[in-house]
Design an enzyme around this catalytic site. Sequence first.
Site, PDB file in Angstrom:
ATOM      1  N   HIS A 133     -51.399 -62.826  29.606  1.00 37.39           N
ATOM      2  CA  HIS A 133     -52.522 -63.366  30.494  1.00 37.39           C
ATOM      3  C   HIS A 133     -53.680 -62.145  30.531  1.00 37.39           C
ATOM      4  O   HIS A 133     -53.525 -61.111  29.848  1.00 37.39           O
ATOM      5  CB  HIS A 133     -52.093 -63.271  32.067  1.00 37.39           C
ATOM      6  CG  HIS A 133     -51.393 -62.185  32.505  1.00 37.39           C
ATOM      7  ND1 HIS A 133     -50.157 -61.714  32.385  1.00 37.39           N
ATOM      8  CD2 HIS A 133     -51.943 -61.107  33.085  1.00 37.39           C
ATOM      9  CE1 HIS A 133     -50.041 -60.675  32.996  1.00 37.39           C
ATOM     10  NE2 HIS A 133     -51.284 -60.407  33.478  1.00 37.39           N
ATOM     11  N   THR A 142     -58.554 -62.334  27.344  1.00 34.90           N
ATOM     12  CA  THR A 142     -58.900 -62.120  26.029  1.00 34.90           C
ATOM     13  C   THR A 142     -57.954 -61.030  25.367  1.00 34.90           C
ATOM     14  O   THR A 142     -56.993 -59.989  26.037  1.00 34.90           O
ATOM     15  CB  THR A 142     -60.165 -61.350  26.001  1.00 34.90           C
ATOM     16  OG1 THR A 142     -60.242 -60.484  26.960  1.00 34.90           O
ATOM     17  CG2 THR A 142     -61.352 -62.335  26.159  1.00 34.90           C
ATOM     18  N   ARG A 143     -57.561 -61.281  24.153  1.00 39.05           N
ATOM     19  CA  ARG A 143     -57.027 -60.229  23.169  1.00 39.05           C
ATOM     20  C   ARG A 143     -57.593 -59.921  21.866  1.00 39.05           C
ATOM     21  O   ARG A 143     -58.228 -60.940  21.426  1.00 39.05           O
ATOM     22  CB  ARG A 143     -55.560 -61.082  22.870  1.00 39.05           C
ATOM     23  CG  ARG A 143     -54.511 -61.118  23.951  1.00 39.05           C
ATOM     24  CD  ARG A 143     -53.911 -59.724  24.519  1.00 39.05           C
ATOM     25  NE  ARG A 143     -52.976 -59.868  25.597  1.00 39.05           N
ATOM     26  CZ  ARG A 143     -53.042 -59.744  26.734  1.00 39.05           C
ATOM     27  NH1 ARG A 143     -54.466 -59.779  27.380  1.00 39.05           N
ATOM     28  NH2 ARG A 143     -52.261 -59.969  27.810  1.00 39.05           N
ATOM     29  N   LYS A 169     -64.452 -55.936  30.224  1.00 31.85           N
ATOM     30  CA  LYS A 169     -63.164 -55.680  30.292  1.00 31.85           C
ATOM     31  C   LYS A 169     -62.723 -54.443  29.398  1.00 31.85           C
ATOM     32  O   LYS A 169     -62.986 -54.479  28.416  1.00 31.85           O
ATOM     33  CB  LYS A 169     -62.075 -56.777  29.907  1.00 31.85           C
ATOM     34  CG  LYS A 169     -60.528 -56.616  29.936  1.00 31.85           C
ATOM     35  CD  LYS A 169     -60.070 -57.722  29.664  1.00 31.85           C
ATOM     36  CE  LYS A 169     -58.639 -57.595  28.962  1.00 31.85           C
ATOM     37  NZ  LYS A 169     -57.869 -58.887  28.294  1.00 31.85           N
ATOM     38  N   HIS A 220     -54.688 -48.319  25.825  1.00 28.86           N
ATOM     39  CA  HIS A 220     -53.544 -48.476  25.270  1.00 28.86           C
ATOM     40  C   HIS A 220     -52.309 -47.759  25.179  1.00 28.86           C
ATOM     41  O   HIS A 220     -51.194 -48.123  25.402  1.00 28.86           O
ATOM     42  CB  HIS A 220     -53.783 -48.928  23.826  1.00 28.86           C
ATOM     43  CG  HIS A 220     -52.866 -49.415  22.860  1.00 28.86           C
ATOM     44  ND1 HIS A 220     -52.076 -50.691  22.820  1.00 28.86           N
ATOM     45  CD2 HIS A 220     -52.466 -48.769  21.803  1.00 28.86           C
ATOM     46  CE1 HIS A 220     -51.478 -50.769  22.111  1.00 28.86           C
ATOM     47  NE2 HIS A 220     -51.367 -49.523  21.248  1.00 28.86           N
ATOM     48  N   CYS A 265     -50.351 -56.056  33.518  1.00 24.82           N
ATOM     49  CA  CYS A 265     -49.741 -56.954  32.599  1.00 24.82           C
ATOM     50  C   CYS A 265     -48.514 -55.892  31.787  1.00 24.82           C
ATOM     51  O   CYS A 265     -48.484 -54.550  32.194  1.00 24.82           O
ATOM     52  CB  CYS A 265     -50.863 -56.857  31.425  1.00 24.82           C
ATOM     53  SG  CYS A 265     -50.143 -58.046  30.118  1.00 24.82           S
ATOM     54  N   LYS A 270     -51.848 -61.600  18.772  1.00 22.49           N
ATOM     55  CA  LYS A 270     -52.783 -61.980  17.483  1.00 22.49           C
ATOM     56  C   LYS A 270     -51.608 -62.585  16.789  1.00 22.49           C
ATOM     57  O   LYS A 270     -51.983 -63.544  15.814  1.00 22.49           O
ATOM     58  CB  LYS A 270     -53.505 -60.917  17.038  1.00 22.49           C
ATOM     59  CG  LYS A 270     -52.555 -59.597  16.300  1.00 22.49           C
ATOM     60  CD  LYS A 270     -53.408 -58.575  16.022  1.00 22.49           C
ATOM     61  CE  LYS A 270     -54.096 -57.693  16.857  1.00 22.49           C
ATOM     62  NZ  LYS A 270     -52.992 -56.756  17.621  1.00 22.49           N
TER      63      LYS A 270
END
Length: 384
Positions: free
Chosen positions: A49, A52-53, A266, A270, A315, A348
């Site tokens: 969720h 975007t990715r 956004k 990472h 997330c 992806k």
Amino acid sequence: MMPLRAHYDVIVLGVGGFGSAACYHLARRGVRVLGLEQFPLLHDRGSSHGETRIIRLAYFEHPDYVPLLRRAYELWADLEASTAKTLFRKTRLLISGPPEGEAIPGALRAAQEHGLDVESMTAGEAMRRFPDFRLPEDHHVVLEPDAGLLHVEACVEAHIDEARRAGAEIQGEVPVLGWGRDGAMLYVDTHFGRFTATRLVITAGAWTGRVLADAGLPLTVVRKFVGWYEVEPGAYDVDRGTPTFYIEQPDGAFYGFPSMDRRTIKFAEHTGHDVVDDPATVDRSRRTEDVARLEAFRQNVLPRTRPILDRHSVCLYTLTPDRHFVVDDHPQDDGVIVAAGFSGHGFKFTSVIGEALADLAWKGRTEAPIEFLRWNRPALQGNG
Ligand SMILES: Cc1cc2nc3c(=O)[nH]c(=O)nc-3n(C[C@H](O)[C@H](O)[C@H](O)COP(=O)(O)OP(=O)(O)OC[C@H]3O[C@@H](n4cnc5c(N)ncnc54)[C@H](O)[C@@H]3O)c2cc1C
């Protein structure tokens, strides 16, 4: 004994990013498939969720991912065509980092090994082309023209809708309480009774460690805080050619997306290791230390943003020790296929891994080049 509800060819446990794709590719082959999801479908409690990715080809994590990505791109385009939905937007990807770091040499190696078209430039050149970014002078920059973003919820929804259109049964709010084998049949137990199948696909994301409690797969779940900050008028605008970005710094790697709403941008970290014991009870609030990490990055790299965090989401990453995925048969039962440990970079691949899971579940083998993602690799045996 649980009341027996029904029998299927394949049951998919967990209908998030990978489970929805597996249901789709199985149903398209005429396989009787049941997908069971513990939360409402398209929920925001797992890993798929947040709008975007990033999708990219010059894969710095390892060049062996590139053939999978080429197929992933084809399958996303097929899904867009069959649903008439926009799932992918080509924005390019700006990767910035030290020449001897991880991202830049890795992206250049993948590009070189697979003949990918990328642009290489100094940080100075990159800032002249993309003046909304402030990059460390000693950085090198790779710009990947075919990279972009996926609309994550729309992708999961498209897989679910097309799976159902092809005959799959997909149930939300049906937690699987347990699974096992009874002779030739595999079964899952739910509050609504027992369902059986010839094959079981486990795509349980951050809950995989629990679902595969005794399998000894080394997985670590980490909490990821994602923020949307206000931008100055016209800044970081996707329609003005702002790329997605990945910036490797000494204190961590951060990534982000162009402004899609002309109001906010956004971005998130990472790296970082905020380990979670129970994915169901993760803290979803805005912590001081979360904001401090993003604020420091914002001040250094995104000068046309405002110090106003408009909204956030939390997330979950599920990390393997070597940060590579696990896509393989269960070591104790080859009727059970597992896809897990996507380590913060899996979405992806949901299209192509969904296809490979359908192969493994239905044919017992796949042409997809996933040898490097096998369960029996040294890194997962605690000696990698
Ligand atoms: C903040 C963030 C940013 C990311 N950015 C990128 C990116 O830019 N590009 C990229 O490629 N990847 C990215 N990723 C990684 C990517 O999103 C994940 O790898 C992917 O979403 C994982 O999908 P999944 O199907 O494994 O997990 P999920 O989508 O969470 O699905 C697992 C499902 O299983 C269900 N489940 C678990 N246990 C049970 C049970 N017992 N019964 C029934 N259902 C159950 C869960 O409820 C869940 O819905 C990012 C991840 C995060 C968290």
